[in-house]
Structure formats: C-alpha cells, structure tokens
Enzyme design. Sequence first.
Site, PDB file in Angstrom:
ATOM      1  N   PRO A 153      -9.159  18.982   7.485  1.00  0.00           N
ATOM      2  CA  PRO A 153      -9.961  18.426   8.578  1.00  0.00           C
ATOM      3  C   PRO A 153     -10.856  17.287   8.084  1.00  0.00           C
ATOM      4  CG  PRO A 153     -11.035  20.372   7.705  1.00  0.00           C
ATOM      5  CD  PRO A 153      -9.727  20.240   6.961  1.00  0.00           C
ATOM      6  N   GLY A 154     -10.952  16.244   8.861  1.00  0.00           N
ATOM      7  CA  GLY A 154     -11.863  15.154   8.542  1.00  0.00           C
ATOM      8  C   GLY A 154     -12.868  14.981   9.668  1.00  0.00           C
ATOM      9  N   ARG A 155     -12.357  14.441  10.769  1.00  0.00           N
ATOM     10  CA  ARG A 155     -13.213  14.149  11.921  1.00  0.00           C
ATOM     11  C   ARG A 155     -13.950  15.389  12.422  1.00  0.00           C
ATOM     12  NH1 ARG A 155     -11.939   9.818  15.214  1.00  0.00           N
ATOM     13  NH2 ARG A 155      -9.823   9.893  14.395  1.00  0.00           N
TER      14      ARG A 155
ATOM     15  N   ARG B 130     -14.558   1.257  14.968  1.00  0.00           N
ATOM     16  CA  ARG B 130     -13.648   2.045  15.795  1.00  0.00           C
ATOM     17  C   ARG B 130     -13.409   1.456  17.187  1.00  0.00           C
ATOM     18  NH1 ARG B 130     -14.444   6.575  17.338  1.00  0.00           N
ATOM     19  NH2 ARG B 130     -12.328   7.330  17.125  1.00  0.00           N
TER      20      ARG B 130
ATOM     21  N   TYR C  44      -9.610   0.826  17.572  1.00  0.00           N
ATOM     22  CA  TYR C  44      -8.909   1.886  18.316  1.00  0.00           C
ATOM     23  C   TYR C  44      -9.301   1.941  19.789  1.00  0.00           C
ATOM     24  CZ  TYR C  44      -8.753   4.030  13.565  1.00  0.00           C
ATOM     25  OH  TYR C  44      -8.591   4.317  12.231  1.00  0.00           O
TER      26      TYR C  44
ATOM     27  N   CYS D   9     -19.184 -12.942  15.363  1.00  0.00           N
ATOM     28  CA  CYS D   9     -18.483 -13.966  16.138  1.00  0.00           C
ATOM     29  C   CYS D   9     -17.025 -13.605  16.358  1.00  0.00           C
ATOM     30  CB  CYS D   9     -18.641 -15.317  15.460  1.00  0.00           C
ATOM     31  SG  CYS D   9     -20.359 -15.818  15.503  1.00  0.00           S
ATOM     32  N   GLU D  10     -16.817 -12.579  17.148  1.00  0.00           N
ATOM     33  CA  GLU D  10     -15.499 -12.103  17.564  1.00  0.00           C
ATOM     34  C   GLU D  10     -15.692 -11.462  18.926  1.00  0.00           C
ATOM     35  OE1 GLU D  10     -12.492 -11.871  15.895  1.00  0.00           O
ATOM     36  OE2 GLU D  10     -13.110 -12.371  13.848  1.00  0.00           O
TER      37      GLU D  10
HETATM   38  C1  LIG Z   1      -6.639  11.259   7.869  1.00  0.00           C
HETATM   39  C2  LIG Z   1      -5.921  12.466   7.378  1.00  0.00           C
HETATM   40  C3  LIG Z   1      -6.448  13.724   7.646  1.00  0.00           C
HETATM   41  C4  LIG Z   1      -7.692  13.972   8.475  1.00  0.00           C
HETATM   42  O1  LIG Z   1      -7.470  13.728   9.804  1.00  0.00           O
HETATM   43  P1  LIG Z   1      -8.617  14.130  10.876  1.00  0.00           P
HETATM   44  O2  LIG Z   1      -8.054  13.694  12.160  1.00  0.00           O
HETATM   45  O3  LIG Z   1      -9.835  13.387  10.502  1.00  0.00           O
HETATM   46  O4  LIG Z   1      -8.779  15.597  10.790  1.00  0.00           O
HETATM   47  C5  LIG Z   1      -5.783  14.822   7.106  1.00  0.00           C
HETATM   48  N1  LIG Z   1      -4.656  14.668   6.376  1.00  0.00           N
HETATM   49  C6  LIG Z   1      -4.130  13.451   6.112  1.00  0.00           C
HETATM   50  C7  LIG Z   1      -2.906  13.365   5.290  1.00  0.00           C
HETATM   51  C8  LIG Z   1      -4.744  12.320   6.610  1.00  0.00           C
HETATM   52  O5  LIG Z   1      -4.209  11.125   6.367  1.00  0.00           O
END
Ligand SMILES: *Cc1c(COP(=O)(O)O)cnc(C)c1O
Length: 420
Positions: free
Chosen positions: A277-279, A315, A319, A344-345
Amino acid sequence: MDHFDLKDGVLHAEDVPLPAIAEAVGTPVYVYSRATLVRHARVLREALAGLGDPLIAYAVKANPNAAVLATLAREGLGADVVSGGEYRRAVAAGVDPAKIVFSGVGKTADEMRLALEGGLFQFNLESLAEAELLSEVAFETGREAPVAFRVNPDVAAGTHAKITTGTADNKFGIPIGEAGEAYARIAALPGLKVQGVAVHIGSQLTSLDPLEAAFRKVGTLIDALRRAGHPIAVADLGGGLGVPYDPGHAPPPSPLAYGDMVRRVTSGWGAQLVFEPGRLIAGNAGVLLTRVIRVKPGVSHPFLVVDAAMNDLMRPALYDAWHRIEAVAPHGGRMTANVVGPVCETGDTFAMGREMDAAEAGDLVVFRTAGAYAAAMSSTYNSRPLTPEVMVNGADWAVVRPRIDIDRLIAADRLPAWLG
Ligand SMILES: *Cc1c(COP(=O)(O)O)cnc(C)c1O
C-alpha cells in the site's frame, strides 16, 4: 480518518494550528500528521488479521520522506521500492532489509547488486531479460536472489489511464498467459530462488471487483505453477486501494472490506501474502498549506492565485486529480473560484469553477489528501524553491525537509570553463 480538524475555527494538524507552521516555515509547505500515518498502518494491519503474518511493504514512491519511512518502519512495515535510491532511503530510515520488495521494469545491474548485498525479501521481476541479468549479478556477487514474477492479469482497473498498470498493453509485468513458460525458463537460471508471484493492477482503485478478478487469476496460476514443480510460497498482491479525495463521492472500499475479500479469495492458498500500500497509508496523512497571493478577475469566475503551483503538487496537471481545497480559518462565506498557481503553464490549474470557502489575498488555504504522490513528485520548475515538509506529532512539529532555496539551486549549476 485523519487528524486534520478545525479547532476554534482554525484548521489544525493534530494539536498544531496550521498558521503557526506557515508563520515559521513560510508557504507553500507540506504538513504530515504522524498519528494519521500510524493509524492508517494499524487499520490496514487489523483489516488483514487472520491472513497469517502478511508482509506490509509500504510503497516508498508515494512519500519517501525519511520521517515518514521511519514512522512506518517503527510500525513494523517493510518497503516496496522501485529504484536503488528508494532502497537506500528505506534502509537509511530503519526499514528491515528482509522486508524490502524491489519492483520496477528497469532495474539495473547496479541496483540489483545494491539490494543483493544489502539484503531484501524479494525481487519482483518484470521480464525474462531482467531475470537473466539478475541471475548473472547474483552469480557474480555469490548471493541467491529471491524472486517472483510480476504477472499482468489483463484486467481493467477502472481508474485513471495514467495509473492503470494491469491491462495487456501496459508496460508492467509479464502476460499471465506466458507465466508458465517464463517460470520454466527462470527455474533453470543459476542464482535465482523462485518463491513467489506478484500482481499490481493500478492505483486509486474505487472498486474491489478488478482486484478480486486479478487475485483469482493469481490463485489459478499459483496452482498451475506448483503442479509444474515451482515452490511458490509467496503471493504479493500489490497496492492500489483508493482513498477518499472528494467527500461528495461514494467512499472507496474500506480496508476492512478489502481484507474480507482477500480472506475469501486467498483461503487455501497456503502462501505468505505481501501487500504494497502507498496512497492508503500516506494520502490522507498530509496537506499542502499555501497562501493566496491575489485574486484576479476572470470571465466566469475569479482566479485565486495561490503560492503553491504544479511544481509543488503535480497531480491535478498530471492526472486531472481533484483535491479538496479549504480555508485554514474559514469565516463561513463561500465563493466559486478558479484556483491556480503562479507557474507559466495553463496546466498549472488546481481547480476550475470550484465551490469553496471564501478566501482573499493573504489567506491560508490547504489542499487536502496531499500526503501521497505529492511532495514526492515536486520539482523546481520555473526556478521555484523545492517545497519544504513538516511532520506534526501531537503538539510538537519539526521540519523534516527544509525548503531547498534558490541559492542552493543556483549553486548546483556549473558554468563550463569556456563560458567562465
Ligand atoms: C505504486 C505501486 C504501489 C502502490 O500503489 P498505491 O496505489 O499507492 O497503493 C504498489 N506496488 C507497485 C509495484 C507500485 O508500482
């Protein structure tokens, strides 16, 4: 849930009023809440209860600040890294190398050597050519490389195209239909210890269905690989669970619902599970604090020109991401505004026609949900200082990355002798 709340009419990070940080550090500045990071890590761990002892490897790319990594390392999290730089950051912040997963399509021999020598849980391979190179590097260094293939299950993640990673035409992983052959090839390579299968289909997923579909395909593959004699002991299910950005939309599936689905789908797999998990961990643990420079009239709505820009928070430009924008000391009035930065974009636009708290020149506002994929992507475009970062811990706070100012940026350049 996060720890950014109004207290006596002023937005606080935990017990610290945001204006105090703006006064001391200046704006724009990222502010992280340590309690929120810890809470998210614990909520996820509890949601994954009953799945043995899964490895939760935080995706460092979401927010690689040393204080964030150290906070999560102390919660027992590992790290999912995608470069030698991230590997070094994770280890430097106290992440146990035995909990590091190395992902990414472009690992170089140097990066492989770094991780082999420092130790890691597993390389997630993304091609046969990479497997062959890793075999050579492992042989050279005299170490065994624990590996999984990242498979591409060809499921649509239902998220933004730029953060979809598991459809057939994406650059990631090997096609799941070719996995049998690929595992047969790497089983014969010296220096590799084949131990797992990995999948990661995208980010900011707002439905469990594509994840479940991908995991079911992985389960079928694990069976087939074991029947072919491969000792598959690890299933890395990636990251990708979405977080709420817009309270006006239905919330994404909860960690609890995700855990229930995983328990249902993986029962009987008999494999150690890994999550990346990241986000989910970092997203709602940060805000970008900025000050309104001026309000400029517009044809349909006024432009609120803030001192944060696309170089600080990319972001929306990258995105089309939607961030909640709130006044730090709202006085009850509302306005409809186009919120833009000074770069300036035309892409330096955070929101068009946004209904929001009324704000005027000098007021502080925040972009919420700016803990992930935010400071990590910041740049110095338009020769703007690199945004500082602050971490709050209760009533305490500290600068965890000072502003990299223009003097330092100028000093980093070199004039060649023939221009001197
Ligand atoms: C970016 C990434 C994540 C994390 O994704 P989240 O949406 O932030 O949870 C996990 N595994 C891999 C291989 C990634 O590239």
